[in-house]
Structures are given as C-alpha cells and as structure tokens.
Design an enzyme around this catalytic site. Structure first.
Site, short mmCIF file in Angstrom:
data_model
loop_
_atom_site.label_atom_id
_atom_site.label_comp_id
_atom_site.label_asym_id
_atom_site.label_seq_id
_atom_site.Cartn_x
_atom_site.Cartn_y
_atom_site.Cartn_z
N ASP A 7 0.89 -1.16 0.00
CA ASP A 7 0.00 0.00 0.00
C ASP A 7 0.93 1.21 0.00
OD1 ASP A 7 -2.19 1.70 0.20
OD2 ASP A 7 -2.28 1.54 2.38
N GLU A 67 -1.06 -1.18 -4.93
CA GLU A 67 -2.32 -0.47 -5.15
C GLU A 67 -2.07 0.72 -6.06
OE1 GLU A 67 -5.84 0.15 -2.24
OE2 GLU A 67 -4.49 1.85 -1.98
N ASP A 140 -3.10 0.78 7.08
CA ASP A 140 -2.15 0.68 5.97
C ASP A 140 -1.66 -0.76 5.83
OD1 ASP A 140 -2.22 3.48 5.39
OD2 ASP A 140 -0.89 3.82 7.10
#
Length: 157
Positions: A7, A67, A140
């Site tokens: 992430d 991502e 996260d």
C-alpha cells in the site's frame, strides 16, 4: 507463489507477504514503514527501499502487488506519492519481481464484496479470510494484506 502486497505511501507505507500453499492462502508477515515528513525526500525513499529490500530478501516473493493511486487534488502530494511508487517499482524490478497493480475499488470489492468499503470493513474481513492476522490494527498494513490477497484471488480467475 509468494506475493508482496504494498500500500504505497511516503509517510506510512503498508507491506504484507501472503503465500499460496496448494489451495490455501497463508499470511506470512506484514508491517508498516514510517518516514519522517521533516526528512529530505531522498532519505525517506531510501528508508522505504532499504526496509522493503530486507523484506524481499527474507521472504523471496515471486510477485509484487501494488495499489494504484488516484490523482490527489494536491499536485505536490500526488507527485511525492509518484516518487514512492517509482522507487518501489524500481526495487521490485531489481529483484525481478512481476508487478501487478490493482485499483482501490477492486481490492475493496475482492475482500469485502463492496467496492466502496470503509477501512474498518477491510480490516474485519482480512481477519476472517487469513488466519494469523487477528492482531493487525493498522489500516495501511491491512490494506497491504488485502492487496496481496487480491493478487492471489485474481491470478486464480
């Protein structure tokens, strides 16, 4: 197959390692990499890279799942996030990891069934889907686990 889920962020990056063992997914490890906003950007990127490199060397992933990021209304923030993504992708390239990118809504839909799920819903579902994640509290980190999970699920389809 071992996937490193990422992430991406400059301030608090989440990472996770999830492996496929026959027909089961197994959570191996995860964490967050925090950098100090007062540090120079090159030092922050170096911190991210050196920490992720240790993860890559320890877990030997075959693939990285990252991502995709949306363009923020603040162009400086978007640019800095782009620096982090570039540094991460370069590191993955150095270790010959295949890279897959997933939109946030795809990750949310894969994990929760709803493409606009909230952070707490993702965290809840990760704990149900992957044994060993019950102590995860950081969003996260949970997002990184969800990204790695999504990569495995999408590769099967």
């Amino acid at each position: 197959m071992i996937v490193l889920g990422i992430d991406p962020a400059l301030g608090s990056l989440g990472w996770a390692v999830v492996a496929r063992q026959l027909t089961k997914l197994k959570y191996l490890a995860s964490g967050i990499i925090k950098t100090n906003s007062k540090d120079e950007i090159h030092n922050r990127l170096a911190c991210i890279n050196s920490t992720l490199e240790k993860v890559i060397l320890e877990y030997q992933p075959n693939m990285a799942a990252i991502e995709e990021t949306f363009v923020n209304t603040n162009s400086v923030t978007s640019l800095k996030l782009g620096y982090a993504r570039g540094a991460i992708m370069s590191l993955c390239g150095r270790y010959n990891l295949d890279i897959r990118e997933f939109k946030p809504n795809t990750v949310k839909k894969t994990v929760t069934g709803y493409g606009h799920a909230e952070k707490d819903q993702i965290l809840h579902m990760i704990k149900l889907l992957l044994p060993g994640t019950s102590l995860i509290t950081n969003s996260d980190e949970a997002d990184a686990i969800a990204i790695a999970y999504t990569c495995h699920v999408m590769r099967v389809k």
